[in-house]
Design an enzyme around this catalytic site. Structure first.
Site, PDB file in Angstrom:
ATOM      1  N   GLU B 236     -89.972 -61.773 -21.133  1.00 59.56           N
ATOM      2  CA  GLU B 236     -88.580 -62.001 -20.294  1.00 59.56           C
ATOM      3  C   GLU B 236     -88.856 -62.571 -18.775  1.00 59.56           C
ATOM      4  OE1 GLU B 236     -85.490 -59.053 -20.541  1.00 59.56           O
ATOM      5  OE2 GLU B 236     -84.629 -59.729 -18.598  1.00 59.56           O
ATOM      6  N   ARG B 262     -77.535 -88.939   4.568  1.00 62.11           N
ATOM      7  CA  ARG B 262     -76.688 -88.192   5.646  1.00 62.11           C
ATOM      8  C   ARG B 262     -77.330 -88.394   6.783  1.00 62.11           C
ATOM      9  NH1 ARG B 262     -71.745 -86.502   6.747  1.00 62.11           N
ATOM     10  NH2 ARG B 262     -71.832 -84.851   8.244  1.00 62.11           N
ATOM     11  N   GLN B 273     -87.407 -82.115  11.589  1.00 59.67           N
ATOM     12  CA  GLN B 273     -88.180 -81.057  11.030  1.00 59.67           C
ATOM     13  C   GLN B 273     -87.602 -79.939  10.059  1.00 59.67           C
ATOM     14  OE1 GLN B 273     -91.755 -79.946  13.046  1.00 59.67           O
ATOM     15  NE2 GLN B 273     -92.729 -81.972  12.735  1.00 59.67           N
TER      16      GLN B 273
END
Ligand SMILES: Cc1cc2nc3c(=O)[nH]c(=O)nc-3n(C[C@H](O)[C@H](O)[C@H](O)COP(=O)(O)OP(=O)(O)OC[C@H]3O[C@@H](n4cnc5c(N)ncnc54)[C@H](O)[C@@H]3O)c2cc1C
Lengths: 249, 377
Positions: B236, B262, B273
């Site tokens: 798992e 954008r 940065q």
């Protein structure tokens, strides 16, 4: 059992997806394979792929095998390279006559998207001496002595019953085959593909490839039509409003 | 490096997922149609022998394939359903089940006709799983199981449960794993529990009220349940987290697109940065996770244990995945907080992974104990 030959061409993947590398199954041929995979679930057909292409065709052939092909003849020899439509037709004809002379139907994609002329299907039917059906939009069923197809052009749509043997030129295409299954894909990866050379096929080198071609491509340039573009930003709603405004203009 | 065969599989899986598993209507609820499609596609038995309808692939290939499933299927809940079925249910029967159990269940499971789930957690025993009170008593014909299990992923849709129960008083040696069918007498399935994320993976309580289990449905050996549980958790902690690497890639790519388009203060926000470093962190998270993953699958392909490696992997991937989604929301600003942009769903889905498969705090306990016991990796 109805024996169907499908002519397969591999074309550059980047023609469909700019980021894709390598070759993919010509989308018109993919439609045929997908259709046959559907029909195979309910009809007694055997599907034999035939492909003229080099090593780079392997991935596409594996997919074709996984999708529906019971058998594949791979015409892979440098002597077949740079064939025009006439040389291609002669090569395919030789292969069908030699290996699948009892084919009930031959099916070709109507075009290859890498700039082929769409002439091979008609030429092939002529050379094989079988009835030619162009503008095929769909294949509905395969019966014992005939198949039902749908032909479509700008003016009309016709459902036609065609007696075997015949050749179809199919004008529908797909870029994704939903019948592909990874179990079949794995089997197809392990399958041994019969590679057939010009010598084995028994075709003279003057009848195939560049030497058998009446036409030669001297130069080829990609024409990219540059259009002015604007970038639409903002939320999806703002973008949709912007597009709506542009359409109204 | 992936082989050509792996690349073909990966491509097929990506195409399949993009075309069949991203129906927006089912991002928050389970789709039986999608389940049927993935079963027909043949992916469920990826590492199971062909004899049981599987593909017989290596864990290396499975890792490559499941990373890409996580990338191309944005329905993280659905991927969770698939993972629970494959890795902690079907896989346990395949690896640790008797021939009889394999014959009884595997073909149906690889074909998706029966869905699997795993039942460890109880209302009062979560991290301290071995304090469970669900109990199985031996009878002449088999066992009688009593108790209830909590937070069972796939619970409402599962047909087969791998259930861990106490079968004696001695602590670590007194557990047994059983294969329990939903139609066995005494099995009661609770209602779907509403969660903050992974909506398309139904979750419920499972109650066993004098549930009768035939003798042959012991998984592994009687009183060897804690060993099976350890191995189940190992699987798992590796494979449930593989698709998260793909999900990180998907989210990162969306972020890259956004920081390029954008603009604020006259420049793309990626020029700042404070923004671009978040993407660098995402890339590091992906690459480090991958490096650990392939080390683990190599161990598993060589039939070696990877218990501590999977603990570290689980811890690292879940932290990186959550940070990626959290940073994505920051990068998208106000848009990221809206439903429309779908980043908030990615974050809601991701948050659960620091809890399931053993909380991250428990992983740190395990790693600390292992390390201070002087064992080296
Ligand atoms: C989405 C989802 C799906 C799940 N699916 C399944 C499933 O299919 N099958 C199943 O059996 N279970 C499932 N679980 C349950 C999951 O395994 C448990 O939630 C998990 O093990 C934690 O147990 P708990 O919730 O009882 O928390 P608790 O154990 O009560 O822990 C609460 C907090 O205390 C901390 N804590 C507890 N003990 C220690 C300690 N010793 N040292 C440090 N910190 C500690 C934990 O880290 C946690 O922060 C699922 C859970 C979720 C969220």
């Amino acid at each position: 059992m109805i024996k169907i030959v499908v002519c397969l061409k591999m074309v550059p993947g980047k023609l469909i997806n700019a980021e894709a590398g390598g070759l993919i199954i010509n989308p018109y041929d993919l439609f045929v394979l997908e259709k046959l995979a559907e029909l195979k679930k309910s009809s007694d057909i055997s599907v034999i792929g035939i492909c003229m292409g080099g090593e780079s065709a392997r991935d596409g052939l594996i997919r074709s095998k996984a999708l529906v092909c019971d058998d594949i003849y791979w015409l892979n020899d440098i002597k077949f390279a740079q064939a025009d439509t006439i040389a291609t037709t002669k090569t395919l004809t030789a292969a069908i006559k030699k290996y699948i002379p009892d084919a009930d139907a031959v099916i070709c994609g109507g075009h290859a998207i890498d700039g082929e002329t769409g002439q091979v299907p008609a030429e092939l039917s002529e050379k094989l001496g079988i009835t030619y059906f162009s503008s095929v939009a769909d294949i509905e069923s395969f019966g014992n002595d005939s198949a039902v197809i749908v032909r479509r052009d700008e003016r009309q749509e016709m459902t036609v019953r065609c007696r075997y043997p015949f050749l179809l030129s199919v004008d529908s295409f797909l870029t994704y085959a939903s019948n592909l299954n990874v179990i079949a894909l794995k089997r197809a990866q392990k399958w041994e593909y019969k590679i057939i050379s010009a010598e084995e096929l028994g075709i003279a080198s003057t009848d195939c490839g560049a030497s058998g071609s009446k036409t030669k491509v001297i130069n080829s340039v990609n024409i990219i039509y540059k259009k002015e573009s604007i970038e639409i930003g903002g939320s999806i709603k703002e973008k949709a409003d912007h597009v709506k405004k542009l359409l109204q203009q | 490096m992936n082989t050509n065969e792996e690349m073909q599989l990966i491509e097929a899986v990506r195409e399949f997922a993009e075309n069949n598993l991203n129906d927006p209507e089912y991002l928050e609820k389970f789709s039986p149609e999608m389940w049927k499609k993935i079963a027909d596609f043949g992916l469920l038995g990826i590492t199971v022998d062909e004899k049981y309808g599987g593909l017989g692939e290596s864990y290396h290939t499975a890792a490559a394939v499941f990373e890409n499933l996580g990338y191309s299927c944005k329905n993280n809940g659905f991927v969770f359903v698939v993972n629970n079925h494959i890795w902690v249910s079907q896989n346990l029967i395949y690896l640790y089940g008797s021939e009889k159990l394999k014959d009884k269940y595997l073909c149906d499971m690889t074909a998706g006709k029966r869905i699997g789930a795993i039942c460890i957690t109880e209302a009062e025993s979560g991290s301290d799983a071995l304090s469970m009170v669900t109990k199985a008593e031996k009878t002449d014909d088999g066992y009688i199981l009593n108790g209830s299990k909590a937070f069972i992923s796939n619970g409402p849709i599962a047909d087969i449960f791998i259930v861990f129960a106490r079968t004696g008083e001695e602590n670590n040696k007194s557990f047994t794993a059983f294969v329990v069918e939903k139609d066995f007498p005494g099995v009661k399935i609770g209602a779907d529990i509403e969660k903050m994320g992974l909506g398309s993976c139904p979750t419920s309580e499972i109650v066993f009220d004098n549930c009768i289990i035939p003798k042959e449905n012991v998984l592994g050996r009687y009183n060897f349940g804690s060993l099976i549980m350890t191995m189940a958790l190992e699987w798992e902690r590796c494979f449930e987290f593989v698709p998260h690497i793909g999900a990180m890639r998907r989210v990162m790519e969306r972020c890259i697109e956004h920081v390029r388009s954008r603009k604020q203060f006259g420049r793309p926000i990626g020029d700042y940065q404070a923004v671009s470093h978040k993407i660098a962190d995402m890339k590091v998270g992906i690459e480090m996770s991958r490096a650990m993953l392939y080390r683990i699958v190599d161990l598993k392909d060589n039939m070696k244990t990877a218990f501590i490696d999977t603990s570290i992997f689980k811890l690292y991937v879940s932290e990186a995945y959550i940070k990626t989604c959290r940073d994505a929301m920051q990068i998208f600003g106000g848009y990221g907080y809206t439903k429309e942009y779908d980043i908030e769903r990615e974050l809601r889905d991701a948050l659960a992974c620091s809890i399931y498969s053993g909380t991250n705090e428990m992983q740190k306990n395990t790693i600390y104990n292992f390390t201070t016991n002087g064992e080296s990796l």
